[in-house]
Design a protein around this motif. Structure first.
Motif, short mmCIF file in Angstrom:
data_model
loop_
_atom_site.label_atom_id
_atom_site.label_comp_id
_atom_site.label_asym_id
_atom_site.label_seq_id
_atom_site.Cartn_x
_atom_site.Cartn_y
_atom_site.Cartn_z
N ALA A 1 0.84 -1.21 0.00
CA ALA A 1 0.00 0.00 0.00
C ALA A 1 0.87 1.26 0.00
O ALA A 1 0.54 2.26 -0.63
N HIS A 2 1.99 1.19 0.69
CA HIS A 2 2.90 2.35 0.75
C HIS A 2 3.67 2.52 -0.55
O HIS A 2 3.83 3.64 -1.04
N LEU A 3 4.17 1.41 -1.09
CA LEU A 3 4.94 1.51 -2.33
C LEU A 3 4.06 2.04 -3.46
O LEU A 3 4.50 2.87 -4.26
N PRO B 1 -2.00 8.94 -2.54
CA PRO B 1 -2.81 7.83 -2.08
C PRO B 1 -3.78 7.37 -3.17
O PRO B 1 -4.31 8.21 -3.91
N VAL B 2 -3.98 6.07 -3.28
CA VAL B 2 -4.90 5.54 -4.29
C VAL B 2 -5.99 4.67 -3.64
O VAL B 2 -6.97 4.33 -4.26
N GLY B 3 -5.81 4.34 -2.36
CA GLY B 3 -6.78 3.49 -1.66
C GLY B 3 -7.59 4.29 -0.66
O GLY B 3 -8.18 5.32 -1.00
N LEU B 4 -7.58 3.84 0.62
CA LEU B 4 -8.31 4.51 1.70
C LEU B 4 -7.99 6.00 1.78
O LEU B 4 -8.87 6.81 2.04
N GLY B 5 -6.74 6.34 1.55
CA GLY B 5 -6.28 7.72 1.68
C GLY B 5 -6.84 8.65 0.62
O GLY B 5 -6.77 9.88 0.75
N ALA B 6 -7.41 8.08 -0.44
CA ALA B 6 -7.96 8.90 -1.52
C ALA B 6 -9.45 9.17 -1.31
O ALA B 6 -10.04 9.98 -2.02
N TRP C 1 5.07 8.95 14.77
CA TRP C 1 5.84 8.99 13.53
C TRP C 1 4.96 8.60 12.34
O TRP C 1 4.99 9.23 11.29
N CYS C 2 4.17 7.54 12.48
CA CYS C 2 3.27 7.12 11.40
C CYS C 2 2.30 8.26 11.08
O CYS C 2 2.06 8.59 9.92
N LEU C 3 1.71 8.85 12.15
CA LEU C 3 0.68 9.87 11.96
C LEU C 3 1.23 11.13 11.31
O LEU C 3 0.52 11.80 10.56
N ASP C 4 2.48 11.48 11.60
CA ASP C 4 3.08 12.66 10.97
C ASP C 4 2.88 12.62 9.47
O ASP C 4 2.61 13.63 8.84
N CYS C 5 3.02 11.45 8.89
CA CYS C 5 2.84 11.32 7.44
C CYS C 5 1.36 11.09 7.09
O CYS C 5 0.86 11.68 6.15
N HIS C 6 0.66 10.26 7.86
CA HIS C 6 -0.74 9.93 7.53
C HIS C 6 -1.67 11.13 7.59
O HIS C 6 -2.71 11.14 6.96
N ARG C 7 -1.31 12.17 8.35
CA ARG C 7 -2.16 13.36 8.44
C ARG C 7 -2.25 14.05 7.10
O ARG C 7 -3.28 14.59 6.74
C1 HEC Z 1 5.94 8.72 4.58
C2 HEC Z 1 4.54 8.53 4.77
C3 HEC Z 1 4.00 7.37 5.55
C4 HEC Z 1 4.51 6.79 6.70
C5 HEC Z 1 5.75 7.18 7.45
C6 HEC Z 1 3.59 5.74 7.06
N1 HEC Z 1 2.58 5.66 6.15
FE1 HEC Z 1 1.05 4.29 6.15
N2 HEC Z 1 0.41 5.02 4.38
C7 HEC Z 1 0.92 6.13 3.72
C8 HEC Z 1 0.26 6.28 2.44
C9 HEC Z 1 0.51 7.38 1.42
C10 HEC Z 1 -0.66 5.20 2.34
C11 HEC Z 1 -1.48 4.80 1.13
C12 HEC Z 1 -2.90 5.22 1.24
C13 HEC Z 1 -3.66 4.98 -0.03
O1 HEC Z 1 -3.11 4.63 -1.08
O2 HEC Z 1 -4.86 5.21 0.05
C14 HEC Z 1 -0.56 4.44 3.58
C15 HEC Z 1 -1.32 3.32 3.88
C16 HEC Z 1 -1.26 2.61 5.05
C17 HEC Z 1 -2.04 1.45 5.35
C18 HEC Z 1 -3.03 0.77 4.41
C19 HEC Z 1 -4.41 1.32 4.56
C20 HEC Z 1 -5.34 0.51 3.71
O3 HEC Z 1 -5.94 -0.42 4.24
O4 HEC Z 1 -5.42 0.82 2.52
C21 HEC Z 1 -1.68 1.05 6.62
C22 HEC Z 1 -2.25 -0.14 7.39
C23 HEC Z 1 -0.66 1.95 7.09
N3 HEC Z 1 -0.42 2.89 6.12
C24 HEC Z 1 -0.04 1.87 8.32
C25 HEC Z 1 1.09 2.60 8.67
C26 HEC Z 1 1.81 2.42 9.91
C27 HEC Z 1 1.43 1.47 11.03
C28 HEC Z 1 2.88 3.27 9.86
C29 HEC Z 1 3.96 3.46 10.89
C30 HEC Z 1 4.64 2.28 11.38
C31 HEC Z 1 2.81 3.98 8.60
N4 HEC Z 1 1.71 3.55 7.91
C32 HEC Z 1 3.75 4.94 8.19
C33 HEC Z 1 1.95 6.92 4.16
C34 HEC Z 1 2.79 6.66 5.23
#
Ligand code: HEC
Ligand code: HEC
Ligand code: HEC
Ligand code: HEC
Ligand code: HEC
Length: 204
Positions: free
Chosen positions: A132-134, A178-183, A163-169
């Protein structure tokens, strides 16, 4: 009525109280700094491995791609670990098989995976997904640092919830798409909430 304490004793008491208050503030500040610092999260600490594997040699010097050994990252939740056969394939030819490789040979012979120690394992209540991240454009180095320079693998970031939230916000400001939930916009009680900050994204 005569004062119980002399003015000097009063002044001294006040000084003691002020110093005590300052010390309490300092203790809180140090405690906070410690809780937020990398050392609490084992950042930079290598783990004992069955064989001293070096990313600096394999991913750095030899230039092997991360996906060569961690091929699940592009498709799945886990990144995956290389099979022992992959190591021995090179090491029986390229590099002499010494006693060092006994744990890997033993695992291969028994049909088991090599037991690598992890420096990244998250608690069981947290969900994570590599692909999901890649797909959204996050690189390995964003979360794991310059692994190809590491003679021993260490954690580069805290991997804390903050740390996770810093980016997820707000992933978009980091050039991520983002192409999934984040979109999908998410509205809770009439208020628009950044969709990737919902508890259920990361917690089971
Ligand atoms: C540098 C930014 C960044 C960091 C750091 C990051 N994420 Fe994410 N995360 C994202 C992005 C962007 C998506 C993709 C969302 C999408 O495509 O809708 C994502 C998606 C996810 C998803 C998938 C959600 C779904 O079901 O589609 C999970 C679970 C998740 N992150 C957990 C974590 C956790 C736990 C951490 C910390 C350990 C973390 N992320 C750190 C940016 C980040
Ligand atoms: C030749 C195979 C190989 C290549 C290429 C390789 N790795 Fe690894 N990787 C391993 C092995 C073996 C381990 C387990 C031993 C260790 O942690 O050093 C590992 C461990 C890791 C870990 C720690 C896992 C954990 O559970 O803590 C990360 C992160 C990682 N690799 C990222 C990368 C990245 C990023 C690249 C590309 C720059 C890469 N690897 C290239 C074989 C490889
Ligand atoms: C958004 C941050 C993030 C990105 C991007 C990321 N990782 Fe990870 N990686 C993690 C986290 C967090 C864990 C621990 C997962 C767990 O315990 O469930 C992990 C675990 C691993 C592991 C241990 C084995 C496993 O499957 O859990 C390896 C190996 C690894 N990552 C390699 C890579 C490689 C190679 C890339 C790039 C292709 C990459 N990671 C991209 C955060 C990330
Ligand atoms: C593509 C071939 C290739 C693969 C695959 C490979 N290696 Fe290597 N490895 C090498 C070469 C070449 C060297 C020697 C580098 C040097 O001496 O400068 C080396 C060196 C080593 C060393 C000695 C490092 C040191 O500190 O001196 C160890 C241990 C090792 N590899 C373990 C592994 C393990 C474990 C795996 C599987 C996860 C693996 N290798 C996979 C080619 C490979
Ligand atoms: C982007 C991912 C992510 C989101 C969203 C998230 N968490 Fe977490 N949370 C984590 C990670 C990662 C940890 C584990 C940190 C560690 O290693 O201890 C954690 C740990 C926790 C813990 C355990 C206590 C602790 O500090 O370790 C609680 C409780 C918690 N989260 C509650 C929540 C609640 C409530 C929400 C929603 C408001 C939420 N989380 C949203 C990633 C997330």
């Amino acid at each position: 009525m005569a004062p119980i304490f002399t003015p000097r004793a009063d002044a001294r008491l006040r000084l003691v109280l002020v110093v005590a208050a300052l010390l309490a503030v300092l203790a809180l500040a140090l405690g906070y700094a410690w809780a937020r610092s990398g050392s609490t999260w084992a950042v930079g600490k290598p783990a004992e491995q069955p064989i001293p594997f070096s990313h600096a040699i394999h991913a750095g010097q030899l230039g092997l791609d991360c996906g060569f050994c961690h091929s699940d990252a592009a498709r799945g939740a886990g990144a995956g670990m290389p099979a022992g056969e992959l190591c021995l394939g090179c090491h029986q030819r390229v590099w002499n098989v010494t006693a060092q490789f006994a744990p890997i040979q033993a695992a291969v012979d028994a049909g088991l995976a090599t037991q690598w120690a992890s420096v990244h394992r998250l608690p069981d209540h947290v969900r994570f997904h590599h692909a999901a991240h890649l797909a959204a454009g996050v690189t390995c180095a964003t979360c794991h640092g310059a692994v190809e320079t590491m003679p021993r693998t260490v954690r580069a970031e805290t991997l804390s919830m903050g740390w996770c939230l810093d980016c997820h916000r707000d992933p978009q400001t980091r050039g991520l798409t983002p192409v999934g939930l984040g979109a999908q916009p998410y509205v809770h009680a009439g208020i628009e909430v950044p969709p990737l900050t919902r508890c259920t994204v990361c917690h089971k």
